[in-house]
Design a protein around this motif. Structure first.
Motif, PDB file in Angstrom:
ATOM      1  N   ILE A 220     155.332  72.460   3.862  1.00 29.10           N
ATOM      2  CA  ILE A 220     154.038  72.356   3.175  1.00 29.10           C
ATOM      3  C   ILE A 220     153.576  70.904   3.148  1.00 29.10           C
ATOM      4  N   PRO A 238     152.836  69.209  -3.823  1.00 31.50           N
ATOM      5  CA  PRO A 238     152.115  70.471  -4.014  1.00 31.50           C
ATOM      6  C   PRO A 238     152.356  71.078  -5.395  1.00 31.50           C
ATOM      7  N   PRO A 289     147.313  74.209  -1.628  1.00 31.28           N
ATOM      8  CA  PRO A 289     148.467  75.093  -1.475  1.00 31.28           C
ATOM      9  C   PRO A 289     148.337  76.386  -2.287  1.00 31.28           C
ATOM     10  N   ILE A 319     149.285  77.300   5.220  1.00 30.40           N
ATOM     11  CA  ILE A 319     150.240  77.430   4.119  1.00 30.40           C
ATOM     12  C   ILE A 319     150.568  78.899   3.862  1.00 30.40           C
TER      13      ILE A 319
END
Length: 596
Positions: A220, A238, A289, A319
């Motif tokens: 990510i 994130p 995210p 994602i």
């Protein structure tokens, strides 16, 4: 899918416990032909498409059908994609009161949903989930709250923790704004399910996916970091923990991400290191995210969003895929602008609110505005309302006489889910507004006296929509037209022309039709050199056309506006004697002096 770790006793106060191929048109025809038993046992909605429209849907040209065909093609590429409930989603950020752009997402998504259900013959179950990102921190205080100082101590706290600034009726600011959105969606009759991010995070519905985020943390980060500047890269994570000490949503780097334990460690605002589970609502995700995680967790199949999200769509998709999901089909629409050409913002409170539109026009006119050209930037301010109302009335009046092929592309088919009501109206909204202006009507009962003259036997009971429109017209005139009206005195040519018009009306048949009265208006203007137009279609030296200058003079001198309705229709509605009296007042200078 990984599971959240079991809860453990906390260590002091620093650690808290831890969740096929083919064209779109061919696909649509194939799915529609399947029996209900083949595509699902239950439906999430009682709505059913009608047989004639099911047959025509694969060739329908309206944009909701175009998008629905693309969605079907996507689902055919997913094993079992059309043998399960298809999930449509809309997102709402409750940082301010809901505005019309928020409503537009639900209205437009519903239009695509109905087109999809028609293309699939009503054989594929669907759901519409309206998801509120109400766990976001309040990054700034909205301009349209009654007491900004009241909210100042709660900056950066989740919106469902911030107290309600509108009298305290609701549990929080987020709950208040969610209620405002749901009230309107319910009033409009949408079929939807409401979802709260706070509820989903705290109830553990995202726990498995949050654990997966920890497991695939670096992947990510590899997507996110290239999109950020050097300074932001140094602190980005994130995960956004909720501070145990202040209750605020923290934008801080993670000192440790323990995927095995499902925990993150960070420095809290008081300078101490804190370890929290990523599950149970102690941590949320950054918004980019979060988009992809939610798609993966819920199995979202369709979502639309504004152009301001367009460059981020590839991030959301990636994602979602990293977390094991399949990115949904998405549709990007243009943004609404206020009267100054600036983007409408919930926190600024610019543009129109839902309640403001409904103060001056029926909800169907708003739905039409949403349907038209969704990929074109449009001004969304009070002056667009009258045209939207009249365009809706024209479309709904034309619908019954159209064949099914034309009906399915008529916007009212989409506004009313394939079942438009009958709406016969003897008068336009624009004409009502001008009638209010000429008669100085302060309530709709006065208007009905004129309407009854125009349409024999017309009553509020027989024409309930017209009765509502009369009320809207009075309110709109008082708030937006009356303050801006500017009457001017007629010059010598105009005085002579208006005197001749009054005389011609005096000689007219008292029962003359609107078209006959319009002809009289034309003939008076045609005889005056200033208003003759030899370039008009079909004009000859013996019978010249009539320029718009004649009608502009009528509107500016008699109505105090630069534009107006077909004047023959206005005379027919307002009355010949009343129109002649108005001309006399204008020639005596009384309208200019009075200014109303």
């Amino acid at each position: 899918m990984a599971k959240a770790p079991s809860n453990k006793p906390a260590a002091a106060t620093k650690t808290e416990p831890a969740a096929r191929k083919g064209t779109a048109k061919t696909a649509a025809k194939a799915v529609a032909a399947k029996a209900p038993a083949e595509t699902g046992k239950t439906r999430a909605t009682a709505w059913k498409p009608e047989a004639p429209f099911i047959a025509l849907a694969p060739e329908a040209k309206a944009w909701p059908f175009e998008e629905a065909r693309k969605l079907i093609e996507r689902l055919r590429k997913i094993p079992g994609g059309l043998d399960r409930t298809v999930l449509f989603e809309t997102g709402y950020g409750p940082s301010g009161l809901p505005h019309i752009g928020t409503f537009g997402e639900v209205a437009r998504t519903t239009m695509v949903r109905r087109a999809f259900e028609t293309l699939t013959g009503g054989n594929v179950a669907t759901r519409l989930l309206c998801f509120s990102d109400d766990m976001d921190g309040m990054r700034k205080i909205p301009d349209n709250v009654p007491d900004k100082d009241f909210l100042a101590p709660h900056l950066h706290k989740p919106l469902t923790v911030v107290p309600d600034p509108f009298g305290g009726k609701f549990e929080s600011f987020g709950h208040h704004n969610n209620a405002m959105l749901r009230r309107f969606l319910d009033t409009f009759g949408f079929e939807y399910e409401f979802a709260s991010a706070t509820d989903y995070y705290k109830a553990g519905r995202f726990d498995d996916m949050l654990i997966r985020c920890a497991e695939r943390y670096q992947k990510i980060m590899d997507v996110m970091l290239p999109t950020l500047g050097p300074e932001r890269q140094a602190t980005y994570s994130p995960f956004l923990p909720i501070s145990p000490s202040s209750g605020r949503v923290l934008y801080v780097p993670m000192k440790k991400v323990d995927a095995k334990m499902g925990e993150v460690t960070f420095e809290d605002e008081d300078g101490t290191d804190v370890t929290l589970p990523v599950t149970g609502g102690r941590v949320k995700l950054q918004w980019k995210p979060d988009f992809g995680m939610r798609w993966a967790a819920l199995g979202v199949d369709f979502e639309m969003f504004g152009k301001d999200h367009q460059t981020n769509a590839v991030i959301y998709d990636r994602i979602c895929e990293i977390l094991g999901g399949v990115a949904p089909h998405h549709y990007v629409y243009e943004l609404f602008l206020d009267d100054k050409g600036e983007k409408i913002s919930k926190s600024k409170g610019n543009g129109l609110t839902i309640d403001e539109w409904l103060t001056y026009a029926p909800s169907e006119s708003l739905a039409l505005y949403m349907f038209q050209k969704p990929r074109t930037a449009k001004r969304l301010f009070f002056d667009v309302i009258p045209r939207a109302v009249d365009e809706y009335l024209q479309l709904i009046a034309a619908y019954p006489s159209q064949d099914a092929k034309t009906q399915i592309d008529n916007p009212v088919w989409h506004i009313h889910g394939g079942h438009p009501p009958k709406a016969e109206l003897p008068i336009s909204f624009a004409l009502l507004l001008n009638l209010v202006a000429a008669s100085n009507a302060h309530d709709k009962d006065v208007l009905w006296g004129f309407i009854g003259r125009h349409a024999d036997g017309a009553t509020p009971d027989k024409f309930p929509l017209l009765d509502h429109l009369a009320g809207y017209a009075v309110r709109y005139y008082e708030d937006f037209i009356r303050p801006k009206k500017v009457y001017r005195a007629a010059d010598q040519v105009e005085r002579e022309a208006l005197t001749k018009l009054s005389g011609a009306l005096g000689n007219a048949n008292p029962d003359a039709t609107a078209e006959e009265l319009q002809t009289i208006v034309y003939d008076v203007g045609r005889a005056i050199p200033r208003y003759q137009d030899l370039t008009a279609k079909g004009a000859t030296p013996d019978k010249p056309g009539v320029s718009n200058a004649w009608f502009s003079a009528i509107y500016e001198v008699l109505l105090g506006e630069s534009r107006g309705p077909r004047f023959g229709s206005f005379i027919h509605l307002y009355g010949i004697p009343e129109t002649r009296a108005m001309i006399e007042k204008a020639l005596r200078g009384e309208l200019v002096a009075k200014g109303s």
